[in-house]
Design a protein around this motif. Sequence first.
Motif, PDB file in Angstrom:
ATOM      1  N   HIS A   1     109.635 -12.047  40.951  1.00 54.41           N
ATOM      2  CA  HIS A   1     108.285 -11.545  40.722  1.00 54.41           C
ATOM      3  C   HIS A   1     107.443 -11.582  41.987  1.00 54.41           C
ATOM      4  O   HIS A   1     106.212 -11.533  41.912  1.00 54.41           O
ATOM      5  CB  HIS A   1     107.633 -12.274  39.548  1.00 54.41           C
TER       6      HIS A   1
ATOM      7  N   CYS B   1     105.421 -10.069  32.324  1.00 55.50           N
ATOM      8  CA  CYS B   1     104.845 -10.107  33.665  1.00 55.50           C
ATOM      9  C   CYS B   1     103.714  -9.090  33.765  1.00 55.50           C
ATOM     10  O   CYS B   1     103.912  -7.907  33.510  1.00 55.50           O
ATOM     11  CB  CYS B   1     105.911  -9.806  34.715  1.00 55.50           C
TER      12      CYS B   1
ATOM     13  N   CYS C   1     106.847  -5.669  41.432  1.00 54.33           N
ATOM     14  CA  CYS C   1     107.655  -6.871  41.673  1.00 54.33           C
ATOM     15  C   CYS C   1     109.062  -6.447  42.116  1.00 54.33           C
ATOM     16  O   CYS C   1     109.515  -5.341  41.791  1.00 54.33           O
ATOM     17  CB  CYS C   1     107.808  -7.693  40.399  1.00 54.33           C
TER      18      CYS C   1
END
Length: 324
Positions: free
Chosen positions: A165, A179, A184
Amino acid sequence: MSTGCVIGVDLGGTKLLAGAVDPALNVHHRATRSARGMEQPAVLDAVVAAVEEVRDAMEAASETVEAVGFGIPCLIDQERGVAVMAVNLPLAHLPFRDLMAERLGLPVFVDNDANGAMLAEWRFGAAAGARDAALLTLGTGIGGGLVLGGVQQRGSQGAGAELGHMVVQADGPRCQGNCPNRGCLEAMASGTALAREATKIARGRPQTGLGEALASGREINGMLVTELAHDGDSAAIDAIAVVGRWLGVGIANLVNMLNPDVVVVGGGVMAAGELLLEPAREVLAERALSPSKEHVRVVPARFGAEAGMLGAAALALDGIGALA
Ligand SMILES: [Zn+2]
């Protein structure tokens, strides 16, 4: 007779694999169960059943099991042994360690699956002997593991080393699951990203094997792209190279930040092998700082499909102080 074996359990989104593993990481017995589409109680029952099956096989051979380790694609609160949040499993705020210890009657150790894989690669695999190492597992998502100064690092709550990430393209595509970020490494270099890039390339190049696969209605996934690339299809090779270059951007960040001895790349996407790693190494050479970029090795993981189970076993061996 005590063998000092432990049981490692890889608890994935669709299936679970349990194996009896000795302190040299040899596997003695295996059991698998489906976990697809199950609610939490059914998943936990399947876990217990798989562990009991392996344990019975060991006891039938007059061998003992000392502990059980779990690798879960989940944020783990290490202090309390709680599975906090998983993208692909029905586990949330579950006191997993205590629950399993009670049901199994054995010491239980729980960690994120990529942390387990890092431990296995560091003690027995591609990062053996390294003082500073990073691991990226490229699957549906991207997991991360980190060893610095000869100590595995998980951050203050055990939620760190989420290397997948780190942002490699600030305004890139939305990341996956829970997320909230975008661009990412997971959004750019996972198996999911490979499928997306390959579909884009296939649309523009209908004469290639990849283009024909798309036109015939086949699902463009990482496995198909890798298969076509190994057969020499130029569009598939280019799709893997796109993802490989983003992987290189991520590795350049790690190398500049950490000056590691080695970066280990594992997971299903690594079936692409050097087709993936060569473009990554090229970008690393272009972008990272000296002398770190000359020092670091970027290598495939030693452990393939059983990395999660072996990593979970390594966690348990480490937990009982039996890691060779
Ligand atoms: Zn993300």
